[in-house]
Design an enzyme around this catalytic site. Structure first.
Site, PDB file in Angstrom:
ATOM      1  N   TYR A  24       0.838  -1.201   0.000  1.00  8.61           N
ATOM      2  CA  TYR A  24       0.000   0.000   0.000  1.00  8.61           C
ATOM      3  C   TYR A  24       0.877   1.256   0.000  1.00  8.61           C
ATOM      4  CZ  TYR A  24      -3.062   3.687   1.800  1.00  8.61           C
ATOM      5  OH  TYR A  24      -3.741   4.865   1.978  1.00  8.61           O
ATOM      6  N   HIS A  25       1.899   1.253   0.819  1.00  7.83           N
ATOM      7  CA  HIS A  25       2.800   2.402   0.927  1.00  7.83           C
ATOM      8  C   HIS A  25       3.565   2.618  -0.376  1.00  7.83           C
ATOM      9  CE1 HIS A  25       6.587   4.454   2.283  1.00  7.83           C
ATOM     10  NE2 HIS A  25       5.697   5.202   2.883  1.00  7.83           N
ATOM     11  N   HIS A  26       4.108   1.542  -0.943  1.00  5.58           N
ATOM     12  CA  HIS A  26       4.879   1.658  -2.175  1.00  5.58           C
ATOM     13  C   HIS A  26       4.036   2.206  -3.330  1.00  5.58           C
ATOM     14  CE1 HIS A  26       8.974   0.221  -1.681  1.00  5.58           C
ATOM     15  NE2 HIS A  26       8.543  -0.699  -0.846  1.00  5.58           N
TER      16      HIS A  26
END
Length: 270
Positions: free
Chosen positions: A147-149
């Site tokens: 999700y962060h990437h």
């Protein structure tokens, strides 16, 4: 009152650009990249799904050598980016004010900042390789990771296209945290014993980064009406949403990995 432009010029004199930092400006090309970042993120998410399914019935690869080299290269890159950008923004903060460093984008005219901003945006595509190593080595892939990437990739291209002043601070914080994080990953890949507190410290820095990011969003919302404060409602909205979700996810990761185990051990002892 000292202007942001004057301080930016002073920072340029203190931190003279190297020859390789004077390359042709890629901004026109990277502004178009904003539209490309969406399909890249979608392809990445598709790879996550397909890759995990492909590796289910297969033995994970070792890839120790490539992983050491990968992490080491990203460590060096992040350290260089942190040193060059923190020097410039530190000067702005000390000689001008926090408001000017968050509102006025004159710093982006600096060859040093322009160079490392371009590399920062492009590095978010390169860093997707972290996920490939996790999948191919059959290591646990947690939600916060992909999700962060994927969201950072899109968000950084958005900030670069719209020349958002506060994005400079997001960049400098990220370079600094990644310098320490990838150094730890290099040690881990090389199976070199590192201090037990180091991974906890890195997660704490990531949480602090999210707190500062959310605070920055609040400040630019307060100052947005002032003449010359370069920001957009879209930027404030998306940065607030992302930093709040990042904070929740990283705080939950910290709790699950560093707080809960201690509570379980203490309970067993009692």
């Amino acid at each position: 009152m000292v202007t942001a432009m004057n301080v930016s010029d002073e920072a340029d004199r203190l931190f003279q650009p190297y020859n390789f930092e004077r390359f042709q400006d890629l901004k026109p090309y990277l502004e178009e990249y904003w539209a490309t970042s969406f399909p890249i993120a979608l392809i990445y998410l598709l790879f996550v799904f397909v890759g995990q399914n492909y590796m289910k019935a297969r033995k994970g690869f070792s890839l120790q050598g490539p992983l050491i080299l990968w992490s080491f290269c990203l460590t060096v890159f992040s350290i260089l980016g942190a040193v060059r950008t923190w020097g410039h923004f530190g000067t702005m903060l000390l000689r001008a004010s926090l408001k000017q460093s968050l509102c006025f984008s004159s710093f982006s005219n600096s060859p040093v900042i322009r160079f490392w901003s371009c590399l920062f945006v492009l590095s978010k595509v390169i860093e997707l390789g972290d996920t490939a190593f996790i999948i191919l080595r059959k290591r646990p892939l947690i939600f916060v990771h992909w999700y962060h990437h994927s969201t950072v990739l899109v968000y950084t291209s958005f900030g670069y296209k719209h020349k958002v002043a506060a994005g400079g601070w997001f960049m400098t914080m990220n370079y600094g945290v990644h310098a320490i994080m990838y150094f730890y990953y290099t040690l881990k890949a090389a199976k070199v014993k590192s201090p037990r507190w180091l991974p906890m410290f890195i997660t704490s820095l990531q949480i602090l980064q999210m707190i500062i990011g959310a605070t920055v969003s609040i400040l630019i919302y307060i100052w947005r009406q002032e003449h010359g404060c370069h920001t957009t409602t879209e930027h404030i909205c998306w940065s607030s949403i992302l930093y709040i979700t990042y904070f929740i996810l990283f705080a939950n990761f910290f709790h699950q990995n560093y707080i809960m185990p201690k509570i379980k051990v203490k309970t067993k002892i009692q």
